[in-house]
Design a protein around this motif. Structure first.
Motif, PDB file in Angstrom:
ATOM      1  N   ASN A   8       0.807  -1.218   0.000  1.00  0.00           N
ATOM      2  CA  ASN A   8       0.000   0.000   0.000  1.00  0.00           C
ATOM      3  C   ASN A   8       0.835   1.260   0.000  1.00  0.00           C
ATOM      4  O   ASN A   8       0.284   2.363  -0.032  1.00  0.00           O
ATOM      5  CB  ASN A   8      -0.933   0.011   1.223  1.00  0.00           C
ATOM      6  CG  ASN A   8      -1.906  -1.171   1.217  1.00  0.00           C
ATOM      7  OD1 ASN A   8      -2.394  -1.549   0.153  1.00  0.00           O
ATOM      8  ND2 ASN A   8      -2.161  -1.736   2.383  1.00  0.00           N
ATOM      9  N   ARG A  61       3.900  -0.361  -6.288  1.00  0.00           N
ATOM     10  CA  ARG A  61       3.709  -0.173  -4.856  1.00  0.00           C
ATOM     11  C   ARG A  61       4.552  -1.157  -4.055  1.00  0.00           C
ATOM     12  O   ARG A  61       4.860  -2.260  -4.508  1.00  0.00           O
ATOM     13  CB  ARG A  61       2.232  -0.337  -4.490  1.00  0.00           C
ATOM     14  CG  ARG A  61       1.370   0.863  -4.876  1.00  0.00           C
ATOM     15  CD  ARG A  61      -0.073   0.626  -4.503  1.00  0.00           C
ATOM     16  NE  ARG A  61      -0.919   1.742  -4.887  1.00  0.00           N
ATOM     17  CZ  ARG A  61      -2.242   1.749  -4.762  1.00  0.00           C
ATOM     18  NH1 ARG A  61      -2.860   0.692  -4.246  1.00  0.00           N
ATOM     19  NH2 ARG A  61      -2.940   2.794  -5.144  1.00  0.00           N
ATOM     20  N   ARG A 110      -1.421   5.510 -13.529  1.00  0.00           N
ATOM     21  CA  ARG A 110      -2.021   4.981 -12.308  1.00  0.00           C
ATOM     22  C   ARG A 110      -1.776   3.481 -12.189  1.00  0.00           C
ATOM     23  O   ARG A 110      -1.475   2.978 -11.107  1.00  0.00           O
ATOM     24  CB  ARG A 110      -3.526   5.267 -12.297  1.00  0.00           C
ATOM     25  CG  ARG A 110      -3.873   6.739 -12.131  1.00  0.00           C
ATOM     26  CD  ARG A 110      -5.369   6.934 -11.989  1.00  0.00           C
ATOM     27  NE  ARG A 110      -5.891   6.239 -10.824  1.00  0.00           N
ATOM     28  CZ  ARG A 110      -7.170   6.185 -10.502  1.00  0.00           C
ATOM     29  NH1 ARG A 110      -8.071   6.808 -11.270  1.00  0.00           N
ATOM     30  NH2 ARG A 110      -7.570   5.537  -9.440  1.00  0.00           N
ATOM     31  N   LYS A 118       0.451   1.667  -9.317  1.00  0.00           N
ATOM     32  CA  LYS A 118      -0.097   0.581  -8.511  1.00  0.00           C
ATOM     33  C   LYS A 118       0.794  -0.653  -8.589  1.00  0.00           C
ATOM     34  O   LYS A 118       0.989  -1.364  -7.598  1.00  0.00           O
ATOM     35  CB  LYS A 118      -1.515   0.252  -8.987  1.00  0.00           C
ATOM     36  CG  LYS A 118      -2.229  -0.789  -8.144  1.00  0.00           C
ATOM     37  CD  LYS A 118      -3.646  -1.003  -8.646  1.00  0.00           C
ATOM     38  CE  LYS A 118      -4.370  -2.056  -7.792  1.00  0.00           C
ATOM     39  NZ  LYS A 118      -5.749  -2.274  -8.285  1.00  0.00           N
TER      40      LYS A 118
END
Length: 360
Positions: free
Chosen positions: A9, A220, A213, A217
């Motif tokens: 996260n 991460r 995006r 992601k």
């Protein structure tokens, strides 16, 4: 693997992004490149399309006139063909240069300068059928499929309305001269191309946002990965603490060797251990250790003592006790004072005797 490792996260660190860039892993949209190239071609058609076509017509006319007025000898045809090819290259070269520069610029604006030799290496995982099947069912594939359908629909709508707006000109085409007909055709094609290019740029902008995006992601990290990265870059804190401790010890030993020349006496084991003591009457409550060492360091202390005429006294048990129990710059405790004091008093007495003998 702990649950902490699975929860990615946290945003990717700059170090991980830099390493991914070295491997050729960057957020790049192919739609941005194609739309920029198409827009560059449309702008060139608007600005230089008519002139380029008429220059081509002039070249064709000159070529046909030369062929009609010449013989069929081979010595005439080759220079003519060479001149035609050269003129054609001069005519189309600006267009190809513009297209290439547009593609390069679109890549640089998205990712910057990227040189990744590792991406050219053979990767057998790319032909893995299981990985390929997962890629087919991925979100990116579904997005690309939906995007292609939407793009085709929007382009069809834009082309339909653009051609509908130009339909009123079709009735007067028969009354135009060939030159005017060509100019009108180029103008209409350029107008249609600009509208389609504008739509492609809008779609490419949306795809670029989605690509960034998705890449963010994908990059991460979990908290455990961030900690491991810090350890890898900066070193394990325990190792760093041990290194600092060793550095402090080395610095202390170096200072101790420098202070050996100020010692009053050196106690030895006689060879493995050496302890240098210093005492100032009236200023110190008890003698102080200014240097100590074992092995090579003990040998260095004895060498310095010999160089500065410092007495070296062999007292194995006392030297070992002082070396083990006390540290540098620490004063002699009361339980050892009596034994040390006898040696210090003897050293001072010998020093005073030598001074008197030398003065006499």
């Amino acid at each position: 693997m702990s649950e902490q490792d699975l929860d990615r996260n946290e945003s990717a660190t700059p170090y991980k992004l830099e390493k991914a860039k070295e491997k050729g892993q960057v957020a790049k949209s192919s739609d941005v490149i194609s739309s920029v190239v198409f827009m560059a071609a449309a702008v060139y058609l608007v600005s230089q399309g008519g002139d380029a076509i008429f220059e081509q017509f002039k070249l064709d006319q000159a070529l046909l006139r030369s062929l009609g007025s010449s013989t069929s000898s081979t010595s005439f045809f080759w220079p003519l063909i060479s001149a035609a090819i050269g003129s054609l290259l001069i005519l189309v070269m600006p267009f190809f240069v513009l297209i290439c520069l547009s593609a390069v610029l679109a890549n640089i604006l998205q990712t910057g300068f990227v040189f990744s030799p590792s991406s050219l290496s053979i990767d057998l995982t790319r032909i893995n059928p299981i990985a390929g099947f997962k890629k087919i069912l991925s979100i990116r594939t579904l997005f690309d499929t939906a995007k292609a359908v939407i793009k085709l629909s929007l382009l069809s709508v834009v082309a339909f309305y653009a051609l509908s707006a130009l339909s009123s000109q079709f009735y007067g085409i028969a009354n135009l001269s060939p030159t005017e007909y060509v100019r009108l055709l180029i103008s209409d094609a350029a107008s249609l191309s600009i509208k389609i290019a504008s739509l492609l740029i809008f779609i490419a902008f949306l795809d670029w946002i989605f690509t960034r995006r998705e890449f963010s992601k994908k990059m991460r990290m979990s908290k455990r990965e961030i900690k491991d990265e810090h350890k890898q870059r900066d070193g394990d804190p325990r190792v760093k603490a041990r290194i600092r401790e060793l550095q402090r010890e080395a610095l202390k030993k170096s200072k101790a060797l420098q202070q050996t020349k100020n010692a009053d006496v050196v106690l030895t084991n006689p060879t493995h251990v050496a302890v240098a003591l210093r005492y100032e009457h009236g200023k110190m409550e008890s003698p102080q250790i200014v240097a100590k060492g074992a092995g090579h360091l003990a040998f260095a202390i004895r060498q310095i003592a010999s160089k500065h005429n410092i007495p070296v006294v062999q007292s194995p048990s006392l030297a070992r006790r002082l070396f083990k129990e006390l540290d540098v710059e620490q004063e002699i405790p009361p339980q050892m004072f009596a034994e040390v004091a006898r040696i210090v008093v003897w050293v001072f007495a010998m020093r005073d005797k030598n001074k008197k003998m030398s003065s006499a």
